[in-house]
Motif scaffolding. Structure first.
Motif, PDB file in Angstrom:
ATOM      1  N   VAL A  63       4.145  -1.592  -3.607  1.00 16.96           N
ATOM      2  CA  VAL A  63       3.845  -0.216  -3.979  1.00 16.96           C
ATOM      3  C   VAL A  63       5.075   0.606  -3.616  1.00 16.96           C
ATOM      4  O   VAL A  63       5.511   0.598  -2.459  1.00 16.96           O
ATOM      5  CB  VAL A  63       2.598   0.329  -3.256  1.00 16.96           C
TER       6      VAL A  63
ATOM      7  N   SER B  85       0.831  -1.216   0.000  1.00 11.75           N
ATOM      8  CA  SER B  85       0.000   0.000   0.000  1.00 11.75           C
ATOM      9  C   SER B  85       0.860   1.258   0.000  1.00 11.75           C
ATOM     10  O   SER B  85       1.995   1.248   0.484  1.00 11.75           O
ATOM     11  CB  SER B  85      -0.920   0.028   1.225  1.00 11.75           C
TER      12      SER B  85
ATOM     13  N   GLY C 269      -1.153   0.439 -11.239  1.00 14.16           N
ATOM     14  CA  GLY C 269      -1.563   1.845 -11.277  1.00 14.16           C
ATOM     15  C   GLY C 269      -0.429   2.743 -10.845  1.00 14.16           C
ATOM     16  O   GLY C 269       0.605   2.271 -10.343  1.00 14.16           O
ATOM     17  N   PHE C 270      -0.599   4.031 -11.060  1.00 12.35           N
ATOM     18  CA  PHE C 270       0.388   5.008 -10.593  1.00 12.35           C
ATOM     19  C   PHE C 270      -0.324   6.314 -10.259  1.00 12.35           C
ATOM     20  O   PHE C 270      -1.432   6.580 -10.734  1.00 12.35           O
ATOM     21  CB  PHE C 270       1.477   5.250 -11.653  1.00 12.35           C
ATOM     22  N   VAL C 271       0.324   7.111  -9.430  1.00 13.33           N
ATOM     23  CA  VAL C 271      -0.164   8.448  -9.094  1.00 13.33           C
ATOM     24  C   VAL C 271       1.019   9.397  -9.135  1.00 13.33           C
ATOM     25  O   VAL C 271       2.105   9.064  -8.635  1.00 13.33           O
ATOM     26  CB  VAL C 271      -0.798   8.507  -7.686  1.00 13.33           C
TER      27      VAL C 271
ATOM     28  N   GLY D   4       2.322   1.057  -8.331  1.00 13.16           N
ATOM     29  CA  GLY D   4       1.963  -0.253  -7.819  1.00 13.16           C
ATOM     30  C   GLY D   4       2.315  -1.342  -8.816  1.00 13.16           C
ATOM     31  O   GLY D   4       1.908  -1.276  -9.984  1.00 13.16           O
TER      32      GLY D   4
ATOM     33  N   ILE E 209      -2.799   3.858  -3.438  1.00  9.24           N
ATOM     34  CA  ILE E 209      -2.686   2.696  -4.326  1.00  9.24           C
ATOM     35  C   ILE E 209      -2.419   1.468  -3.458  1.00  9.24           C
ATOM     36  O   ILE E 209      -1.659   1.541  -2.480  1.00  9.24           O
ATOM     37  CB  ILE E 209      -1.531   2.859  -5.332  1.00  9.24           C
ATOM     38  N   SER E 210      -3.043   0.347  -3.821  1.00  7.10           N
ATOM     39  CA  SER E 210      -2.745  -0.913  -3.135  1.00  7.10           C
ATOM     40  C   SER E 210      -2.805  -2.054  -4.144  1.00  7.10           C
ATOM     41  O   SER E 210      -3.493  -1.959  -5.164  1.00  7.10           O
ATOM     42  CB  SER E 210      -3.734  -1.162  -1.991  1.00  7.10           C
ATOM     43  N   VAL E 211      -2.071  -3.099  -3.869  1.00  3.04           N
ATOM     44  CA  VAL E 211      -2.080  -4.305  -4.706  1.00  3.04           C
ATOM     45  C   VAL E 211      -2.314  -5.510  -3.801  1.00  3.04           C
ATOM     46  O   VAL E 211      -1.935  -5.502  -2.629  1.00  3.04           O
ATOM     47  CB  VAL E 211      -0.764  -4.475  -5.495  1.00  3.04           C
TER      48      VAL E 211
END
Length: 308
Positions: free
Chosen positions: A152, A70, A281-283, A172, A145-147
């Motif tokens: 992450v 996370s 994903g990414f931010v 992530g 974001i979490s996987v």
């Protein structure tokens, strides 16, 4: 003594800009007298926040926190870069990032959560900071974001203090492969995102309105050539491929090696870590992006101060 109701506390908070707990204490100290409570807050320096709430806050810091599967990123704004270098402000951003990590990056939950080491909320701590430091501040935005399996990773560009800077990135990676190698890859990908500024992981993630806008522009440019419509259609599709290469993370050339596309880097990484690797994903947060900064006319400001 008047009853200290929730409605009375709310009214004082709205009129003073002070925190909820401070408003309750002020009303208790003044026997429920609203005007006296405002004066009490002003004397304590806790009502100052209201006067500063209208000022533009476009400086500040981006903070990141990541642990295991996370991660969270926050942007906290101030009016000046001077405040962003203040230890108290940096501690606040760092603590809010940790709260964001616990709350999954949900802004409303973060504001309502208890501020670490205090008996009040994050929102109330921010109000207290405004009164204490003397500048408008804002917890502008957060994301998480979490996987399910993988890592992450975070990266701060031009870090001003641990976990704090002007650009913050989370990436992530979903994979059952070697965690240490995934961490190393994730950090490199986060650095890439900071530099290359992708808009989406792949073509499916590109904003539909942005794609329509780009298609319209490319169509008009192609029509200016005077070629037939069927040729124009092919020209547009060819130029859209270039557009995708610019905005889609998987289609960008990896800035670390300057040769391979990110998709190829992931394919090679799968062999290295011992399992398939995908970007969940990414931010990317850049301080102040999208904030309209107030343009100040110094001469007019001086004239107004002098009453001219």
């Amino acid at each position: 003594m008047a009853e200290i109701t929730a409605a009375l506390v709310k009214e004082l908070r709205e009129s003073s800009g002070a925190g909820m707990m401070d408003c309750k204490k002020a009303l208790t100290e003044t026997g429920g007298d609203l005007e006296a409570a405002v004066d009490w807050l002003r004397k304590k320096g806790l009502a100052a926040a209201a006067k500063k709430a209208g000022r533009v806050a476009a400086e500040g810091l981006v903070g990141v926190a990541a642990e295991g599967t996370s991660g969270a990123v926050v942007e906290v704004n101030s009016e000046t870069d001077f405040v962003a270098r203040n230890d108290s402000f940096q501690d606040f951003v760092r603590n809010v990032a940790e709260v964001a990590l616990a709350e999954g990056g949900d802004l409303d939950k973060i504001q309502a959560a208890t501020y670490p080491g205090a008996g009040h909320s994050v929102a109330d701590e921010l109000t207290s900071m405004i009164a204490k430091i003397g500048e408008n501040m804002a917890l502008r935005r957060t994301a998480g974001i979490s996987v399910d399996e993988g890592v992450v990773c975070s990266y701060i560009h031009n870090q001003t203090a641990p976990g704090l800077g002007k650009i913050g990135v989370l990436v992530g990676l979903a994979s059952s492969g070697d965690k240490a190698k995934l961490e190393a890859l994730g950090r490199q990908l986060a650095m890439h995102v900071a530099a290359a500024q992708p808009q989406a992981v792949d073509r499916d993630g590109v904003d539909a309105s942005a794609l329509d806008r780009e298609r319209d522009v490319l169509s008009e440019q192609a029509r200016a050539s005077g070629k037939p419509e069927e040729i124009i259609a092919k020209m547009v599709e060819g130029r859209l491929r270039k557009f995708y290469e610019e905005v889609c993370l998987l289609e960008q050339v990896f800035v670390i090696d300057g040769e391979n596309k990110v998709s190829k880097v992931l394919e090679a990484a799968a062999k290295d870590v011992g399992a398939p690797v995908s970007i969940a994903g990414f931010v990317r947060f850049q301080l102040g992006e999208g904030v309209e900064r107030e343009e100040q006319d110094f001469a007019a400001e001086v004239a107004a101060t002098l009453g001219g």
